[in-house]
Every structure is written in C-alpha cells, then in structure tokens.
Write a protein that holds these residues in place. Sequence first.
Motif, PDB file in Angstrom:
ATOM      1  N   SER A 251       0.819  -1.219   0.000  1.00  0.00           N
ATOM      2  CA  SER A 251       0.000   0.000   0.000  1.00  0.00           C
ATOM      3  C   SER A 251       0.849   1.265   0.000  1.00  0.00           C
ATOM      4  O   SER A 251       0.326   2.353   0.221  1.00  0.00           O
ATOM      5  CB  SER A 251      -0.955  -0.027   1.191  1.00  0.00           C
ATOM      6  OG  SER A 251      -0.276  -0.440   2.351  1.00  0.00           O
TER       7      SER A 251
ATOM      8  N   LEU B 291      -4.861  -1.551  -2.094  1.00  0.00           N
ATOM      9  CA  LEU B 291      -5.859  -0.682  -1.456  1.00  0.00           C
ATOM     10  C   LEU B 291      -6.353  -1.342  -0.174  1.00  0.00           C
ATOM     11  O   LEU B 291      -6.925  -2.442  -0.221  1.00  0.00           O
ATOM     12  CB  LEU B 291      -7.028  -0.454  -2.416  1.00  0.00           C
ATOM     13  CG  LEU B 291      -6.663   0.178  -3.767  1.00  0.00           C
ATOM     14  CD1 LEU B 291      -7.879   0.255  -4.679  1.00  0.00           C
ATOM     15  CD2 LEU B 291      -6.048   1.555  -3.569  1.00  0.00           C
TER      16      LEU B 291
ATOM     17  N   ASP C 163      -8.280   0.261   3.377  1.00  0.00           N
ATOM     18  CA  ASP C 163      -8.627   1.404   4.230  1.00  0.00           C
ATOM     19  C   ASP C 163      -9.332   0.978   5.523  1.00  0.00           C
ATOM     20  O   ASP C 163      -9.899   1.795   6.225  1.00  0.00           O
ATOM     21  CB  ASP C 163      -9.434   2.454   3.446  1.00  0.00           C
ATOM     22  CG  ASP C 163     -10.811   1.962   3.016  1.00  0.00           C
ATOM     23  OD1 ASP C 163     -11.102   0.743   3.170  1.00  0.00           O
ATOM     24  OD2 ASP C 163     -11.594   2.793   2.523  1.00  0.00           O
TER      25      ASP C 163
ATOM     26  N   HIS D 229      -4.512   3.049   4.506  1.00  0.00           N
ATOM     27  CA  HIS D 229      -4.441   4.224   3.645  1.00  0.00           C
ATOM     28  C   HIS D 229      -5.765   4.958   3.779  1.00  0.00           C
ATOM     29  O   HIS D 229      -6.807   4.318   3.852  1.00  0.00           O
ATOM     30  CB  HIS D 229      -4.370   3.665   2.226  1.00  0.00           C
ATOM     31  CG  HIS D 229      -3.452   4.331   1.306  1.00  0.00           C
ATOM     32  ND1 HIS D 229      -2.840   3.657   0.303  1.00  0.00           N
ATOM     33  CD2 HIS D 229      -3.057   5.616   1.166  1.00  0.00           C
ATOM     34  CE1 HIS D 229      -2.106   4.478  -0.404  1.00  0.00           C
ATOM     35  NE2 HIS D 229      -2.222   5.686   0.108  1.00  0.00           N
TER      36      HIS D 229
ATOM     37  N   THR E 244      -9.070   6.601   2.403  1.00  0.00           N
ATOM     38  CA  THR E 244      -9.814   6.177   1.207  1.00  0.00           C
ATOM     39  C   THR E 244      -9.531   7.089   0.013  1.00  0.00           C
ATOM     40  O   THR E 244      -9.134   6.619  -1.070  1.00  0.00           O
ATOM     41  CB  THR E 244     -11.327   6.173   1.507  1.00  0.00           C
ATOM     42  OG1 THR E 244     -11.525   5.478   2.734  1.00  0.00           O
ATOM     43  CG2 THR E 244     -12.124   5.525   0.400  1.00  0.00           C
TER      44      THR E 244
ATOM     45  N   SER F 117      -5.921   6.940  -1.215  1.00  0.00           N
ATOM     46  CA  SER F 117      -5.561   5.692  -1.918  1.00  0.00           C
ATOM     47  C   SER F 117      -6.025   5.740  -3.369  1.00  0.00           C
ATOM     48  O   SER F 117      -5.341   5.240  -4.268  1.00  0.00           O
ATOM     49  CB  SER F 117      -6.161   4.482  -1.200  1.00  0.00           C
ATOM     50  OG  SER F 117      -7.571   4.445  -1.359  1.00  0.00           O
ATOM     51  N   LEU F 118      -7.178   6.364  -3.595  1.00  0.00           N
ATOM     52  CA  LEU F 118      -7.714   6.421  -4.965  1.00  0.00           C
ATOM     53  C   LEU F 118      -6.962   7.463  -5.794  1.00  0.00           C
ATOM     54  O   LEU F 118      -6.664   7.245  -6.973  1.00  0.00           O
ATOM     55  CB  LEU F 118      -9.218   6.696  -4.931  1.00  0.00           C
ATOM     56  CG  LEU F 118     -10.026   5.606  -4.193  1.00  0.00           C
ATOM     57  CD1 LEU F 118     -11.465   6.053  -3.941  1.00  0.00           C
ATOM     58  CD2 LEU F 118     -10.016   4.281  -4.973  1.00  0.00           C
TER      59      LEU F 118
ATOM     60  N   PRO G  41      -7.512  -3.754  -5.042  1.00  0.00           N
ATOM     61  CA  PRO G  41      -8.047  -3.901  -3.683  1.00  0.00           C
ATOM     62  C   PRO G  41      -7.517  -5.224  -3.113  1.00  0.00           C
ATOM     63  O   PRO G  41      -7.626  -6.249  -3.779  1.00  0.00           O
ATOM     64  CB  PRO G  41      -9.564  -3.952  -3.876  1.00  0.00           C
ATOM     65  CG  PRO G  41      -9.817  -3.949  -5.347  1.00  0.00           C
ATOM     66  CD  PRO G  41      -8.527  -3.884  -6.091  1.00  0.00           C
TER      67      PRO G  41
ATOM     68  N   SER H 237     -11.278  -3.407   2.648  1.00  0.00           N
ATOM     69  CA  SER H 237     -11.756  -2.188   1.984  1.00  0.00           C
ATOM     70  C   SER H 237     -13.144  -1.829   2.485  1.00  0.00           C
ATOM     71  O   SER H 237     -14.008  -2.708   2.655  1.00  0.00           O
ATOM     72  CB  SER H 237     -11.847  -2.387   0.464  1.00  0.00           C
ATOM     73  OG  SER H 237     -10.577  -2.410  -0.132  1.00  0.00           O
ATOM     74  N   THR H 238     -13.382  -0.526   2.653  1.00  0.00           N
ATOM     75  CA  THR H 238     -14.746  -0.053   2.908  1.00  0.00           C
ATOM     76  C   THR H 238     -15.519  -0.067   1.585  1.00  0.00           C
ATOM     77  O   THR H 238     -14.931  -0.151   0.509  1.00  0.00           O
ATOM     78  CB  THR H 238     -14.731   1.395   3.433  1.00  0.00           C
ATOM     79  OG1 THR H 238     -14.097   2.210   2.437  1.00  0.00           O
ATOM     80  CG2 THR H 238     -13.973   1.498   4.759  1.00  0.00           C
TER      81      THR H 238
ATOM     82  N   GLN I  84     -14.233   2.585  -0.667  1.00  0.00           N
ATOM     83  CA  GLN I  84     -12.999   2.300  -1.410  1.00  0.00           C
ATOM     84  C   GLN I  84     -13.277   1.365  -2.597  1.00  0.00           C
ATOM     85  O   GLN I  84     -12.766   1.580  -3.696  1.00  0.00           O
ATOM     86  CB  GLN I  84     -11.936   1.695  -0.485  1.00  0.00           C
ATOM     87  CG  GLN I  84     -10.550   1.701  -1.130  1.00  0.00           C
ATOM     88  CD  GLN I  84      -9.469   1.168  -0.208  1.00  0.00           C
ATOM     89  OE1 GLN I  84      -9.653   0.119   0.413  1.00  0.00           O
ATOM     90  NE2 GLN I  84      -8.356   1.874  -0.110  1.00  0.00           N
TER      91      GLN I  84
ATOM     92  N   ALA J 247     -12.724   2.219  -6.459  1.00  0.00           N
ATOM     93  CA  ALA J 247     -11.901   1.349  -7.314  1.00  0.00           C
ATOM     94  C   ALA J 247     -12.689   0.956  -8.568  1.00  0.00           C
ATOM     95  O   ALA J 247     -12.161   0.952  -9.687  1.00  0.00           O
ATOM     96  CB  ALA J 247     -11.463   0.108  -6.547  1.00  0.00           C
TER      97      ALA J 247
END
Length: 444
Positions: A137, A162, A164, A173, A175, A178-179, A201, A207-208, A211, A215
Amino acid sequence: MKAYRAGLLWFADAREGVGKAHYEQDGLLVVGSDASGVQVVQAIGSWQALSAQFSHLEVEHFPGRIIAPGFVDLHVHFPQTNVIGSPAPGLLPWLENYTFPEEKRFEDPAYSAQSATFFVDELLRNGITSTLAFATSHPQSVNALFEEAQKRKIRMITGLVLMDRHAPQGLIHGTAQSLQDTEALIARWHGKGRLGYAITPRFAPTSTEAQLRGAGELAAQYPDVWIQSHVAENLDEIAWVRKLFPASRSYLATYNDFGLMRERAVYAHCIHFDDADRALMRDTRTSAAVSPTSNLFLGSGFFDYAGADRVGFGYGLASDVGGGTSFSPFHTMLAAYYVGRTAVKGLQDKEGLSLAPQHLWWQHTAGAGAVLAVKDATGQSLVGNLLPGCEADFVVLNPKATPLLARKTDLANTLDELLFSMIVLGDDRLIERTVISQAFPRMA
Ligand code: GUN
Ligand code: ZN
C-alpha cells in the motif's frame, strides 16, 4: 531478424482454447521487429520447412535444448519474497503474523528497490517473463517494482494495494488518498513499454464500501487497466465477508456489485465457488489465478477444475508467493496436478482428474497469457505463446539439467511424457536462459 534452432514448444491459438501443444524436435524460431519496433515472433516451425527461406539470417543453435514460451505468473506478491515458508493455521493468522509486518517494511524506498531487484532476478531465473503482481500500500513499492521491470524489460503489471480498514497502522491508507494515488500511478506507468497498471483492492475485508466503489469507478474510467484481488480462498475469510457485505449474493458477487468484474480482472484462488459464481466469472469475462502451492500450504482448499471447465470461465496458473512456496513454474504445475488428482467431495469427479501435461504447461504460458488479454486487432493473444506476432519472450530448457532429468527425459516416447518428466522433476536448473522480447513503447 534473428533465428534460433532448437526443439520448439508452443500452443494452438488461445481462441481454440484447449491447451493443445505443438512440438518440433528440430525447429526454427524467427524473431524480428514489428511495425512499432517490438521484437515479435516472425515464424515458427520445423528446421526443414523454414531454413531455406531464412538462410540469410544469423542462427543461434541450441543442440539438445528446448525453446518454450516464457512463463506467465498470474498472481504473485513482490513484497512477500521473505514470507515464503511462514507456517500458520490458515490465511488470516498468516496475514497478521507474517505478511503484514513484512509488507510494512516497504515504506522504505531503499528496501523496496533492493527487494524489487531480487524479485525480478528470481522471476527471470525461473523463466517467468510476464507477471501480474501485488506491491504494497506504499506508492514507493509500486514505483520500485515498475522501475526495476522497466530496466529488465519484463512484462510487469502491478498496482498499489488498497486497504482502508482492518489492517495495521503503516499499511492502512485514507480512502480518498488511496484512490488519488492509484490514479497518479496509472498516469505515470500504465502502457509505458511493457508495463501495465492493475487496480488492486487487497480483498473485500480490508476495503470499505467507499474504497471498493472508488476502485470500480476507476476501473470504468480506465477500461484497459487490469484489476486484481483475492476471492473465496478460505472459509473464515468468506464468513467475514458475508458479515461485512450482507447485501451481496456471495463473496465474489461483492466485487461485481462494485464494478470490479470484467475482462482484465483476475482473482486469485476462486476455490469456494458455487455455479452461480462460476457463471458470473464467465459472463463478465473475469478470470481466475489458480494458486495451488499456496492453497496446499495454507490449507485453503482445492480449485475445482471440473467446475471451471463445465461452466467455462478463464484461468491460469500463479505462484502466489509468499503464500505460495516456490517461484518455479515446474513446482506450480506439479502442485496443480496434485490438486486435480485430489477427489474432494463435490469437487472434480470421484476419481479425481489427471490433468494432461500439455494442459498444465498451457495454464502457465498461453492460457495465462490469454487471461491477461493483451491482443492484436484480430483478437490473437500476444503473451505467453510463440505464434507469429507474439512477443518473443522465451526460455531455453536443458532437459538434461540433472542426472535424473537426463535419464528420465531420454525415456520419453511422447510429448506428454517429455513434458511431465520436466514438470515432476524440474526447477530453476532446467532454465538455461530466459530471453526477453525487447521493450519499446507500445500501449499495453
Ligand atoms: N488475501 C488477502 N491478502 C492475501 C495475501 O497476501 N495472500 C493470500 N494468499 N491471500 C490473501
Ligand atoms: Zn495472493
């Protein structure tokens, strides 16, 4: 143009889809630049049929050797080289106790760079010329791997991991950040020579929804970028995903619900699937990275080859180092054979399968290349094979590399017997040379 004379192994066009090999005991491979300057195969066939036509060319002769397509590793973790052989009762404790602590070290650009050099050395020593790889990450880990790959001219597809949530400090990271980092890395690296970007991811639990949604939006915005993640590897992981994403029909469907299934999306493992999952793979043209040494080592389960072929989705082989135990394609192909043999209740058939040696080899070369979906205007896959037009990545194998290999390959009466001797007894000693198609700028 240049020509190579040796035994030659290659495969029928991917669109024929069957993993059928061609073999010439005394063959000629002719390599030259295409219109954009990339080194591609110009001709392949028997020495007898082709030598007059190409008699003006310099010929490098490898007596007693076999030229075969460079191997394609569809799923490998560059920061997990040191994690190989870390024992744990299963995936989740393995991640927490060994993998996450090691991946934290890649925050240091010098550690990332040194590890990238070792990693690419190891790929080439093992005959791997194209790779879909996880970084960490940290953007510096992605930059380090792309820089090394660019220098060594290997086809490398990788991306920023990724995560989060549900990961330790040092790997987690924000969100939005990271994007943004993903988009900046796509702009910097995707399509530069033989480098490609993969939106990465790690897996649904880290990931939420925000996120995964972001993605998926990037995947729609950049349709020729790859997507990679993990799915349906381990029963504890699956139970966790069910709790985190109760609205999705299955673990796999979670990714589809966020726009993360399409051609050039490659999911590692794909073990605990039902037929609706298999149909979703097929209908979205998503593919599986079958990772047998990892699945045996971590006790995750057995890829259901019979199920995949019955429903009809794409797959190819992967080392999954460091859950996987070896970079060697021979070890991975042998483990895939064991997985096929294993008759698990409800999987394969009662007796287990006996996957053909040609098919195992295809899974790690032309079949895996087709999964990457790097194609010419006619739809012919350009990676993992030696048909005219393919990128000229190949290995020179010495079937007499060890006394036992020499003894055993000498006894082979058929192509399958010859290939199986190398699959069962082979390792990096078999790879005498790895030759990489010269890299020139071309869109991936
Ligand atoms: N699932 C999430 N992360 C990983 C990983 O690093 N390795 C494997 N095998 N499975 C995972
Ligand atoms: Zn993995």
